[in-house]
Scaffold this active site. Structure first.
Site, short mmCIF file in Angstrom:
data_model
loop_
_atom_site.label_atom_id
_atom_site.label_comp_id
_atom_site.label_asym_id
_atom_site.label_seq_id
_atom_site.Cartn_x
_atom_site.Cartn_y
_atom_site.Cartn_z
N ASP A 8 0.88 -1.22 -0.08
CA ASP A 8 -0.08 0.02 0.07
C ASP A 8 0.92 1.39 -0.05
O ASP A 8 2.17 0.99 -0.37
CB ASP A 8 -1.02 0.01 1.33
CG ASP A 8 -0.35 0.07 2.73
OD1 ASP A 8 0.95 0.19 2.59
OD2 ASP A 8 -1.09 0.11 3.47
N CYS A 65 3.18 -3.31 4.09
CA CYS A 65 2.31 -2.13 4.27
C CYS A 65 2.91 -1.14 5.48
O CYS A 65 4.19 -1.42 5.82
CB CYS A 65 0.73 -2.75 4.81
SG CYS A 65 0.59 -3.57 6.27
N THR A 67 2.96 -1.52 8.77
CA THR A 67 3.42 -2.51 10.01
C THR A 67 3.68 -4.03 9.27
O THR A 67 4.22 -5.00 10.04
CB THR A 67 2.35 -2.73 11.09
OG1 THR A 67 1.11 -3.06 10.33
CG2 THR A 67 2.14 -1.39 11.71
N HIS A 98 10.24 -23.87 8.94
CA HIS A 98 9.22 -24.53 9.55
C HIS A 98 7.73 -24.58 9.03
O HIS A 98 7.17 -25.30 9.25
CB HIS A 98 9.08 -24.12 11.11
CG HIS A 98 10.38 -24.92 11.76
ND1 HIS A 98 10.55 -24.99 13.15
CD2 HIS A 98 11.77 -25.45 11.66
CE1 HIS A 98 11.49 -25.64 13.81
NE2 HIS A 98 12.31 -25.74 12.47
N HIS A 133 7.01 -31.08 9.89
CA HIS A 133 6.50 -29.77 9.97
C HIS A 133 5.24 -29.92 8.73
O HIS A 133 4.49 -29.19 8.65
CB HIS A 133 7.42 -28.66 9.57
CG HIS A 133 8.61 -28.60 10.69
ND1 HIS A 133 8.36 -28.07 11.66
CD2 HIS A 133 9.97 -28.82 10.74
CE1 HIS A 133 9.19 -28.12 12.72
NE2 HIS A 133 10.25 -28.50 12.15
C1 RB5 Z 1 -1.85 2.37 6.61
O1 RB5 Z 1 -1.87 3.86 7.27
C2 RB5 Z 1 -1.57 1.28 7.77
O2 RB5 Z 1 -2.83 1.14 8.41
C3 RB5 Z 1 -1.45 0.22 6.80
O3 RB5 Z 1 -0.28 0.50 5.92
C4 RB5 Z 1 -0.81 -1.01 7.64
O4 RB5 Z 1 0.09 -0.83 8.51
C5 RB5 Z 1 -1.91 -1.80 8.16
O5 RB5 Z 1 -1.87 -2.79 8.77
#
Ligand code: RB5
Length: 146
Positions: A8, A65, A67, A98, A133
């Site tokens: 994203d 993304c 996180t 694994h 596994h």
């Molecule tokens: C975008 O602001 C953020 O929420 C997205 O990139 C991501 O971290 C969601 O899990």
């Protein structure tokens, strides 16, 4: 080996760095977007890449993304996908060894670029160990239908 990659807006900068890295290593990849930093919704890109992996268009997926959390939640809802959100070289390695992860999820806002590129290398260069596994992966499918 063909890799599908997607992000994203929050993962766009790290995606661009990973793409440059894959090009330098002469690895084959398909970029499923996003192609700019304008705000988009991560599930759209998670599904594009995960379905490409599940359908055999590409062998592995990389999703980024902010996180990595939203990408991993979404990707793991696709049948046949084992998406791993990793944060170190060891978790990247173990997710292949694994868990036979076929999608790597990274957080563009929480990782240093150098570490992220090293994690991509470790992930792509580690093979599934199989054995006990394999049975556990079969159990995931049996118990969840995914
Ligand atoms: C975008 O602001 C953020 O929420 C997205 O990139 C991501 O971290 C969601 O899990």
């Amino acid at each position: 080996m063909k890799i599908g990659i997607g992000s994203d807006h929050a993962g766009y900068v790290l995606k661009s760095a990973i793409i440059k890295h894959l090009e330098e290593k002469k690895l084959d990849f398909v970029d499923y977007g996003t192609f700019k930093e304008e705000s988009v919704n991560y599930p759209d890109y998670a599904l594009k890449v995960s379905k490409a992996v599940a359908d055999g268009e590409v062998d592995y997926g990389i999703l980024i993304c902010g996180t990595g959390i939203g990408m991993s939640i979404t990707a793991n809802k696709v049948k046949g996908i084992r998406a791993a959100l990793v944060h170190s070289l060891e978790t990247a390695r173990m997710s292949r060894l694994h868990n036979n992860a076929n999608v790597l999820c990274l957080g563009g806002r929480v990782l240093e670029e150098k570490l992220a590129l090293e994690m991509v290398d470790v992930w792509l260069n580690t093979s599934f160990e199989g054995g006990r596994h394999e049975n556990r992966l079969k159990l995931i499918t049996t118990l969840t239908g995914l």
